[in-house]
Motif scaffolding. Structure first.
Motif, mmCIF file in Angstrom:
data_model
loop_
_atom_site.group_PDB
_atom_site.id
_atom_site.type_symbol
_atom_site.label_atom_id
_atom_site.label_comp_id
_atom_site.label_asym_id
_atom_site.label_seq_id
_atom_site.Cartn_x
_atom_site.Cartn_y
_atom_site.Cartn_z
ATOM 1 N N GLY A 116 31.512 51.923 57.621
ATOM 2 C CA GLY A 116 30.793 50.779 58.142
ATOM 3 C C GLY A 116 31.746 49.738 58.688
ATOM 4 O O GLY A 116 32.970 49.891 58.645
ATOM 5 N N PRO A 117 31.226 48.651 59.236
ATOM 6 C CA PRO A 117 32.093 47.656 59.880
ATOM 7 C C PRO A 117 33.056 46.974 58.915
ATOM 8 O O PRO A 117 34.176 46.655 59.289
ATOM 9 N N LEU A 118 32.649 46.773 57.671
ATOM 10 C CA LEU A 118 33.555 46.116 56.736
ATOM 11 C C LEU A 118 34.730 47.012 56.361
ATOM 12 O O LEU A 118 35.789 46.532 55.980
ATOM 13 N N THR A 119 34.549 48.304 56.478
ATOM 14 C CA THR A 119 35.607 49.246 56.135
ATOM 15 C C THR A 119 36.408 49.655 57.363
ATOM 16 O O THR A 119 37.627 49.778 57.299
ATOM 17 N N ASP A 120 35.749 49.850 58.496
ATOM 18 C CA ASP A 120 36.397 50.440 59.663
ATOM 19 C C ASP A 120 37.014 49.424 60.622
ATOM 20 O O ASP A 120 37.982 49.743 61.299
ATOM 21 N N LEU A 121 36.467 48.234 60.707
ATOM 22 C CA LEU A 121 37.000 47.255 61.657
ATOM 23 C C LEU A 121 38.199 46.534 61.064
ATOM 24 O O LEU A 121 38.323 46.407 59.846
ATOM 25 N N GLN A 135 42.738 52.567 57.050
ATOM 26 C CA GLN A 135 42.058 52.898 58.305
ATOM 27 C C GLN A 135 42.689 54.131 58.942
ATOM 28 O O GLN A 135 41.986 55.011 59.440
ATOM 29 N N VAL A 136 44.007 54.211 58.925
ATOM 30 C CA VAL A 136 44.707 55.370 59.489
ATOM 31 C C VAL A 136 44.354 56.626 58.685
ATOM 32 O O VAL A 136 44.091 57.691 59.253
#
Length: 128
Positions: A46-51, A68-69
């Motif tokens: 989700g955005p909190l994890t991926d952005l 993220q990597v």
């Protein structure tokens, strides 16, 4: 007087240091998320994890974080594996079809090489 105060402080500290369970807090909303097709923890994607968490003032994006990597590499590996498995299934289907066609052609060849009826039997088989 100092002794009762010390006894009171140690008994209070013992009660506050006792471990407690936080399983209810950890799994809060799990059932709702699973029913709605979301991740069970709420922090898997989700955005909190991926952005990214931040960016430079001039608008340049921040360098990706280790997590993220790692998640991007996991997704790439998963996609690569899915493509490979799909190709293997397609190859298996092609092989199976080729074997079926080969068996059918062998059956037809065997049927054509069998002895043919002669005379009256030939006329009977053509009339049927």
């Amino acid at each position: 007087m100092a002794a009762p105060l010390k006894l009171l402080c140690t008994s209070v500290l013992r009660q506050t240091v006792r471990p407690f369970s936080s399983t209810c807090v950890v799994h809060a909303g799990k059932k709702w998320r699973l029913e709605n097709g979301l991740a069970w923890t709420g922090s898997e994607y989700g955005p909190l994890t991926d952005l990214p968490d931040w960016s430079f003032a001039d608008g340049r994006p921040a360098p990706p974080l280790k997590g993220q990597v790692r998640r991007q590499k996991q997704r790439e590996d998963f996609a690569r594996r899915a493509v490979n498995l799909s190709a293997e299934v397609d190859q298996g289907i092609r092989t199976w079809r080729a074997e079926k066609e080969e068996q059918e052609s062998a059956r037809e060849q065997l049927k054509s090489s069998m002895l043919k009826p002669k005379g009256k039997l030939l006329l009977k088989s053509k009339n049927k």
